[in-house]
Design an enzyme around this catalytic site. Structure first.
Site, PDB file in Angstrom:
ATOM      1  CD  GLU A 130      -3.138   0.613   2.135  1.00  0.00           C
ATOM      2  OE1 GLU A 130      -3.521  -0.582   2.114  1.00  0.00           O
ATOM      3  OE2 GLU A 130      -3.649   1.471   2.861  1.00  0.00           O
TER       4      GLU A 130
ATOM      5  CE1 TYR B 252       3.001   5.387   7.283  1.00  0.00           C
ATOM      6  CE2 TYR B 252       1.368   4.422   8.741  1.00  0.00           C
ATOM      7  CZ  TYR B 252       1.707   4.970   7.524  1.00  0.00           C
ATOM      8  OH  TYR B 252       0.757   5.100   6.553  1.00  0.00           O
TER       9      TYR B 252
END
Length: 853
Positions: free
Chosen positions: A7, A361
């Site tokens: 992704e 992240y």
DNA sequence: GCAAGGTC
């Protein structure tokens, strides 16, 4: 070759690292897209990261916005397709023409246009949104023997993977396809996923696509309705959507509670006391709030002349405050909001810190560090940042590190933690502020609890019971590194039963209960999460959107009149869109599609029918809504009353300069206008909003990154007049053998301050001046250029500047200020100087900030 | 120049 599609780039990199036999995949590029090559089991493998969705659903081109004609819709009055028959789903016969068609053929400006009800049933196409990525993907697919879809393990991930797969099959129809499902970037999890490949779940992907279509249809139809209902779509967009509208409704609901709130009177009886030359401390009557005025006065009567207070009892209680749990996106956004960084800005900054390798992240729900995360190593990394070094040293000296755990535990990403040591000199001030917060939060999760020593002292003052309380941070624990939201100590002197204190003051204060507080942006984010509105990745931008379309203003969030009118309108005629229930029901429908109980078409058509049923009311009442919205927009623009004719004075935008000014609603009958100071203008309610000197409105001005101030908007008003100041002698005149004085004036027309020579007609000498702050002559001249130096006193203190814009001293100042702007005193004056003196200082700074990227 | 969802 085996192609793995993920992704995002980050995932492609991690999977390559975990699968490769050497542990060192080779970074490469196809066109401009990063890919990772490695060997495994005697085969060549390649991983590529998408950028989320690569396809975007949209209406056919003929139903889209037209730059010449705008949006249509309401012009087709009363044209409805039956709510229960989705015949209109077929592409209508106008498809050959650029302009769309209406069944009964309503002509506007010679064009046949569609009705808004038609849009409810319009077909939806899927268009490429990431052409570069698609090109790279196809390029690799042609060379691949098999393809493994490795997008995130959730509904949107399945859809992203399905869209990618369609692109792949269009160029490699016979390629082998499978799906890897993993939920953590650990060797064991990834190995397991790639050893146990499954098939892509098309039902789950269809569920995701249903969500896309329903969001688009409802959003587009209602947005076009609200935007077009008044001026046929010219002017500002007025949006609506499944998430944004219920979010706005939350804020509006709170505002209505505040408006309906009836304050109640109460009285507080309190004073100050000292003991044996101690610092004074506050004593309050044991009845903290008197609701009965007579009782309050009676108690006050007893104590008003009291000189002493006798200690009756002392109780000590220590409270343990546990360290906070690790940051996920929501808690990080909320903590940043409390420090003045909006959630949307926090995400932008976090993205940048992540790209610089300084934090992990930033889009996570997880609040539990995975066991694979080496906490000790993270602390060691942080120890090279001087601000954190002592704490890190202490932690490293401990045997083992114990981290707190939050309630949400997922395994896709770790909570947000610092991955690198930052140097504040290489970061923008706001970036450092956020990094500092994240790093300190991380350290705090590894530290011990804080202990707050609470003391309650009961006293007797002339027979009335009083109390004094003290709270002292006795054991700092995690508070040593994490001061955010820490209350200041209130220290009591050492007191024992029987001690007699001196009462130094006593007063009875009349107060009123406060309405419920408005939502701060941080609270709003948390409330959205609680009600299932939006996701960790979208909430910040959805709140930002509400500000951008001017439904919300200020922080804490306050709805504009327009925002309130929009909620009123939709609550009356499309209530479904205004509550979180639509999201909840959508989730149920999505589950049915994913389970194969319902099809995508059934669910979407059902939703279309619900919307179609609401179009009747919306179109029947379009004149009412139009008027309500127009009134709200005017009310939002109002800053006061015209002193000449008594009509409203509103903020207008000049067609020529695109700047804003204040103008009378009575124009052209009344020609009153005023220039507006730079910054956001907030009207002042009531009498204080009318200048006692000239009758023009007084407003509160919020200059960008400066403290707000109040002013009369009439530059000619006596309250705005400033005496002319001679700031020096004109050098040009002196050189020409005559005398000229340089005088600082303030224009009565524009309100602008500037310097002009008394012989201006002959020598033409003039200089601009800083517009804010108190101006003083210094009598000095600039050693570099000979122009006068003035002193400006602002709220941040005095500063001096050479008035000559082209003076070399300004260049130096600009360069110095961009270097020094990260310090405590990020002065407005200096950044202004940097802005004016052109590119030199600024571009230098931005390259130094970007050098890591 | 419409939503919300991904991600840059």
């Amino acid at each position: 070759m085996i192609l793995v599609v993920t992704e995002k780039n980050d995932a492609a990199q991690q999977i390559a690292r975990l699968l490769s036999e050497s542990g060192k995949p080779k970074a490469d590029k196809v066109y401009n897209t990063p890919i990772y090559r490695f060997r495994k089991g005697g085969e060549d493998w390649v991983t590529i990261g998408l950028r989320g969705h690569i396809m975007q659903p949209d209406f056919p081109p003929e139903l889209k916005f037209d730059p010449q004609e705008g949006w249509y819709g309401l012009t087709a009055e009363g044209e409805h397709l039956p709510a229960d028959v989705p015949d209109g789903l077929a592409r209508p016969p106008f498809a050959t023409k650029r302009k769309p068609f209406l069944a009964d053929g309503v002509d506007i400006k010679g064009w046949k246009i569609p009705s808004l009800p038609y849009l409810v049933w319009a077909p939806i196409e899927k268009l490429p949104a990431e052409k570069e990525i698609i090109r790279s993907l196809k390029n690799l697919a042609k060379k691949a023997d098999s393809v493994i879809i490795g997008t995130d393990f959730d509904r949107e991930g399945e859809l992203i993977g399905s869209d990618a797969l369609k692109q792949i099959l269009s160029v490699a129809p016979d390629v082998n396809v499978s799906r890897a499902r993993y939920s953590a970037f650990t060797k064991a999890e990834i190995d397991h996923a790639f050893d146990n490949l499954v098939a892509l779940d098309q039902d789950l992907a269809d569920a995701g696509e249903s969500r896309q279509h329903i969001d688009l249809i409802w959003g587009a139809v209602l947005t076009r309705y609200l935007t077009c209902v008044r001026f046929g779509g010219l002017g500002n967009t007025r949006s609506a959507g499944r998430v944004q509208t219920p979010t706005l409704a939350l804020v509006v609901e709170r505002e209505r509670e505040r408006m309906a709130f009836v304050p109640e009177d109460y009285w507080v009886l309190s004073g100050e006391a000292t003991h044996a030359d101690s610092d004074p401390f506050r004593i309050t009557h044991a009845t903290a709030r008197f609701t009965d005025h007579d009782a309050a006065e009676k108690a006050y009567g007893h104590v008003r002349d009291a000189k002493t207070a006798t200690v009756r009892a002392v109780t000590r209680k220590s409270r343990r405050v546990n360290p906070p749990v690790p940051f996920n996106t929501t808690s990080m956004q909320a903590a940043a909001a409390a420090e003045g960084i909006s959630p949307a800005r926090a995400m932008r900054l976090a993205e940048s810190l992540y790209m610089d390798g300084l934090i992990s992240y930033p889009r996570v729900d997880n609040t539990v560090y995975p066991s694979s995360l080496d906490l000790r190593e993270c602390v060691r990394t942080l120890s090279s940042v001087p601000q954190f070094a002592p704490t890190c040293k202490a932690l490293l000296g401990q045997g083992t590190l114990h981290a707190t755990r939050g309630k949400q535990e997922t395994t896709d990403h770790p909570p947000i933690y610092p991955t690198g040591a930052a140097n504040p000199d290489n970061l923008q001030p706001a970036e450092w502020k956020l990094y500092n917060l994240i790093a300190r939060r991380f350290l705090a999760t590894l530290m011990g609890p804080a202990t707050i020593e609470g003391t309650k002292v009961e006293l007797d003052v002339a027979g009335e019971p009083f109390v004094a309380t003290g709270n002292v941070l006795a054991v700092p624990g995690f508070r040593a590194i994490y001061p955010y939201g820490l209350k200041k100590d209130d220290q009591l002197p050492e007191l024992n039963e029987g001690d007699v204190c001196d009462v130094t003051s006593m007063a009875l204060d009349a107060k009123q209960t406060e309405p419920p507080a408005r939502y701060s942006q941080g609270k709003l984010i948390q409330e959205m999460e609680k009600r299932g509105l939006g996701t960790k990745s979208t909430r910040a931008s959805i709140i930002q959107r509400l500000y951008d379309v001017k439904y919300l203003k200020n922080d804490p969030a306050e709805p504009s009149k327009l925002g309130m009118a929009i909620i009123d309108a939709l609550t009356s005629y499309a209530p479904r869109i205004t509550t979180p229930e639509m999201t909840a029901e959508l989730e149920g429908d999505m589950t049915k599609v994913a389970e194969g109980v319902d099809t995508q078409a059934q669910v979407v058509d059902h939703s279309r029918a619900l919307l179609a049923g609401m179009m009747d009311g919306l179109i029947d009442h379009k004149d009412d809504l139009s008027e309500a919205i127009a009134d709200a927009v005017t009310a939002d623009a109002k800053i006061g009353v015209c002193p000449k004719c008594g009509r409203d004075l509103v903020v207008k935008t000049s067609a020529k300069t695109r700047g804003s000014f204040a103008g009378c609603m009575g124009w052209p009958d009344c020609d009153v206008t005023y220039p507006l100071p730079k910054g956001r203008i907030e009207p002042i309610e009531g009498e204080a909003g009318v200048c006692p000197e000239c009758g023009a409105p007084r407003v509160k001005v919020h200059p960008f990154r400066n403290r707000p101030y109040e002013t009369c908007i009439n530059p000619a008003c006596p309250t705005n007049r400033e005496p002319d100041i001679v700031v020096g002698e004109c050098a040009a005149c002196k050189a020409a053998g005559r005398h000229g004085d340089l005088v600082a004036h303030k224009s009565e027309k524009s309100g602008k301050r500037f310097i002009r020579c008394t012989n201006y007609d002959e020598c033409g000498t003039s200089y601009p001046l800083p517009q804010r702050g108190e101006l003083h002559a210094t009598g000095e001249t600039c050693p570099e250029c000979g122009a006068p130096i003035v002193e400006v006193v602002t709220q941040r203190g005095p500063w001096r500047i050479c008035v000559n814009m082209d003076c070399p001293s300004r260049e130096k100042k600009a360069a110095a200020s961009t270097r020094g702007a990260r310090g405590v005193r990020g002065a407005a004056g200096r950044s202004k100087a940097a802005g004016r003196s052109g590119a030199a200082g600024r571009s230098g700074a931005s390259t130094s900030r970007r050098k890591k990227a």
